[in-house]
Enzyme design. Structure first.
Site, PDB file in Angstrom:
ATOM      1  CG  ASP A   1      -2.057   1.005   1.086  1.00 22.51           C
ATOM      2  OD1 ASP A   1      -2.632   1.387   2.136  1.00 22.51           O
ATOM      3  OD2 ASP A   1      -2.340   1.438  -0.043  1.00 22.51           O
TER       4      ASP A   1
ATOM      5  CE  LYS B   1      -0.984   3.379  -4.007  1.00 17.30           C
ATOM      6  NZ  LYS B   1      -0.922   2.631  -2.727  1.00 17.30           N
TER       7      LYS B   1
ATOM      8  CG  ASP C   1      -5.417  -0.254  -1.145  1.00 16.35           C
ATOM      9  OD1 ASP C   1      -5.272   0.828  -0.555  1.00 16.35           O
ATOM     10  OD2 ASP C   1      -6.496  -0.616  -1.659  1.00 16.35           O
ATOM     11  CG  ASN C   2      -4.587   2.073  -3.542  1.00 11.82           C
ATOM     12  OD1 ASN C   2      -3.700   1.997  -2.678  1.00 11.82           O
ATOM     13  ND2 ASN C   2      -5.777   2.591  -3.302  1.00 11.82           N
TER      14      ASN C   2
ATOM     15  CD  GLU D   1      -8.505   4.672   0.045  1.00 15.41           C
ATOM     16  OE1 GLU D   1      -8.800   3.638  -0.552  1.00 15.41           O
ATOM     17  OE2 GLU D   1      -7.354   5.138   0.030  1.00 15.41           O
TER      18      GLU D   1
HETATM   19  O1  LIG Z   1      -0.672   7.082  -3.173  1.00 14.16           O
HETATM   20  C1  LIG Z   1      -1.221   6.310  -2.392  1.00 14.16           C
HETATM   21  N1  LIG Z   1      -0.538   5.635  -1.468  1.00 14.16           N
HETATM   22  C2  LIG Z   1       0.892   5.871  -1.315  1.00 14.16           C
HETATM   23  C3  LIG Z   1       1.244   5.576   0.119  1.00 14.16           C
HETATM   24  C4  LIG Z   1       2.321   6.102   0.662  1.00 14.16           C
HETATM   25  C5  LIG Z   1       2.657   5.833   2.087  1.00 14.16           C
HETATM   26  O2  LIG Z   1       3.735   4.901   2.129  1.00 14.16           O
HETATM   27  C6  LIG Z   1       4.968   5.568   2.413  1.00 14.16           C
HETATM   28  N2  LIG Z   1       5.934   5.077   1.428  1.00 14.16           N
HETATM   29  C7  LIG Z   1       5.905   5.279   0.094  1.00 14.16           C
HETATM   30  N3  LIG Z   1       6.925   4.608  -0.496  1.00 14.16           N
HETATM   31  C8  LIG Z   1       7.599   3.971   0.488  1.00 14.16           C
HETATM   32  C9  LIG Z   1       8.733   3.117   0.528  1.00 14.16           C
HETATM   33  N4  LIG Z   1       9.428   2.733  -0.575  1.00 14.16           N
HETATM   34  C10 LIG Z   1       9.278   3.336  -1.879  1.00 14.16           C
HETATM   35  C11 LIG Z   1      10.126   4.582  -1.936  1.00 14.16           C
HETATM   36  O3  LIG Z   1      11.481   4.258  -1.691  1.00 14.16           O
HETATM   37  N5  LIG Z   1       9.133   2.613   1.709  1.00 14.16           N
HETATM   38  C12 LIG Z   1       8.460   2.939   2.837  1.00 14.16           C
HETATM   39  N6  LIG Z   1       7.391   3.752   2.882  1.00 14.16           N
HETATM   40  C13 LIG Z   1       6.967   4.256   1.717  1.00 14.16           C
HETATM   41  C14 LIG Z   1       4.649   7.051   2.312  1.00 14.16           C
HETATM   42  O4  LIG Z   1       5.488   7.793   3.176  1.00 14.16           O
HETATM   43  C15 LIG Z   1       3.200   7.087   2.761  1.00 14.16           C
HETATM   44  O5  LIG Z   1       3.063   6.968   4.149  1.00 14.16           O
HETATM   45  C16 LIG Z   1      -2.689   6.139  -2.428  1.00 14.16           C
HETATM   46  C17 LIG Z   1      -3.433   7.076  -3.154  1.00 14.16           C
HETATM   47  C18 LIG Z   1      -4.818   6.999  -3.213  1.00 14.16           C
HETATM   48  C19 LIG Z   1      -5.553   7.986  -3.995  1.00 14.16           C
HETATM   49  C20 LIG Z   1      -6.597   7.592  -4.823  1.00 14.16           C
HETATM   50  C21 LIG Z   1      -7.319   8.534  -5.585  1.00 14.16           C
HETATM   51  C22 LIG Z   1      -6.989   9.874  -5.485  1.00 14.16           C
HETATM   52  F1  LIG Z   1      -7.667  10.791  -6.188  1.00 14.16           F
HETATM   53  C23 LIG Z   1      -5.946  10.284  -4.666  1.00 14.16           C
HETATM   54  C24 LIG Z   1      -5.229   9.345  -3.927  1.00 14.16           C
HETATM   55  C25 LIG Z   1      -5.501   5.974  -2.529  1.00 14.16           C
HETATM   56  C26 LIG Z   1      -4.759   5.031  -1.793  1.00 14.16           C
HETATM   57  O6  LIG Z   1      -5.361   4.024  -1.111  1.00 14.16           O
HETATM   58  C27 LIG Z   1      -3.365   5.104  -1.749  1.00 14.16           C
HETATM   59  O7  LIG Z   1      -2.680   4.127  -1.038  1.00 14.16           O
HETATM   60 MG   LIG Z   2      -4.001   2.487  -0.536  1.00 14.16          MG
END
Ligand SMILES: O=C(NC/C=C/[C@H]1O[C@@H](n2cnc3c(NCCO)ncnc32)[C@H](O)[C@@H]1O)c1cc(-c2ccc(F)cc2)cc(O)c1O
Ligand SMILES: [Mg+2]
Length: 215
Positions: free
Chosen positions: A141, A144, A169-170, A199
């Site tokens: 999650d 993406k 997810d997603n 969600e």
């Molecule tokens: O973008 C979405 N999720 C991202 C999550 C990021 C979280 O995870 C953390 N994260 C990211 N990469 C890494 C990583 N590793 C990779 C980098 O090195 N290692 C560790 N942590 C990481 C971030 O710091 C955040 O805490 C999303 C969008 C919509 C959405 C739908 C429709 C819309 F219109 C708008 C938004 C709905 C959803 O359910 C979604 O999950």
């Molecule tokens: Mg999500």
């Protein structure tokens, strides 16, 4: 300066939820995100599907990629029996700090290992540092475009073995096309789509469950 959205989510938990009651933490976050401010938690509808997969797998070791505020961490950990745990990776220190407090409020800190750092940096160390042999369940999650590279990294590190379940997810919104194509076309995965909604909205989204069949 203004508080952040995760800080407002934590405040909702601390004012509406009961310490030590994970369900009340989940309910408080869902209520806040449905009626006050949308946030990217897996939510109640997809969360019920997540619950059913956790119950079906009855995992001993779970990996979650992307903790955010800890909503899905609490959903998973509340279903784990004694001795089982979820390792959750979060590389944003502000989000990690909020998630720690949400997890603590739910009383599930004994079942959660929140690791601050990037998945790409930590996955190669999982065996050595946490004594993990292989994960029974991985919940993806985070960013993406990182689902596919991190899945391949987990495979290379021997952290995905016969029977490991990946739950993503997603896969529709925002979408993870390269990941979907990989798990659906690979002879090493048996993949299944659980249709749901983004969600707190009526927009289509869903979870993809992929069982590793071994090499
Ligand atoms: O973008 C979405 N999720 C991202 C999550 C990021 C979280 O995870 C953390 N994260 C990211 N990469 C890494 C990583 N590793 C990779 C980098 O090195 N290692 C560790 N942590 C990481 C971030 O710091 C955040 O805490 C999303 C969008 C919509 C959405 C739908 C429709 C819309 F219109 C708008 C938004 C709905 C959803 O359910 C979604 O999950
Ligand atoms: Mg999500």
């Amino acid at each position: 300066t203004r508080t952040s959205r995760p800080q407002r989510i934590l405040k909702a938990v601390q004012t509406k939820a009961t310490v030590g009651d994970p369900q009340s933490v989940i309910t408080a976050i869902d209520h806040f995100c449905r009626h006050r401010e949308w946030a990217m938690n897996v939510g109640d509808e997809k969360g019920s599907i997540l619950d059913s997969v956790v119950n079906e797998v009855s995992p001993v070791t779970v990996l979650e990629l992307g903790t955010y505020c800890g909503y899905s961490t609490v959903r998973i950990a509340r279903l784990l029996p004694p001795g089982a745990c979820v390792i959750t990776l979060e590389f944003n220190p502000d989000y990690a700090a909020i998630a720690r407090q949400v997890i603590k409020w739910s009383g599930l800190e004994d079942k959660v290992q929140l690791v601050e750092g990037a998945s790409g940096d930590w996955i190669p160390w999982m065996k050595e540092h946490f004594g993990v042999q292989a994960f029974d369940l991985v919940f993806l999650d985070h960013w993406k475009e990182r689902y596919l590279p991190d899945t391949k990294l987990l495979e290379e590190c021997g952290l995905i073995q016969k029977g490991t379940v990946l739950l993503a997810d997603n896969v529709i919104c925002p979408g993870t096309p390269d990941y979907l194509e990989y798990v659906r076309n690979s002879p090493h995965y048996n993949s299944q789509y659980y249709r749901s909604h983004l969600e707190y909205t009526k927009v289509e989204d869903g979870l993809e469950k992929s069982v590793f069949l071994g090499y």
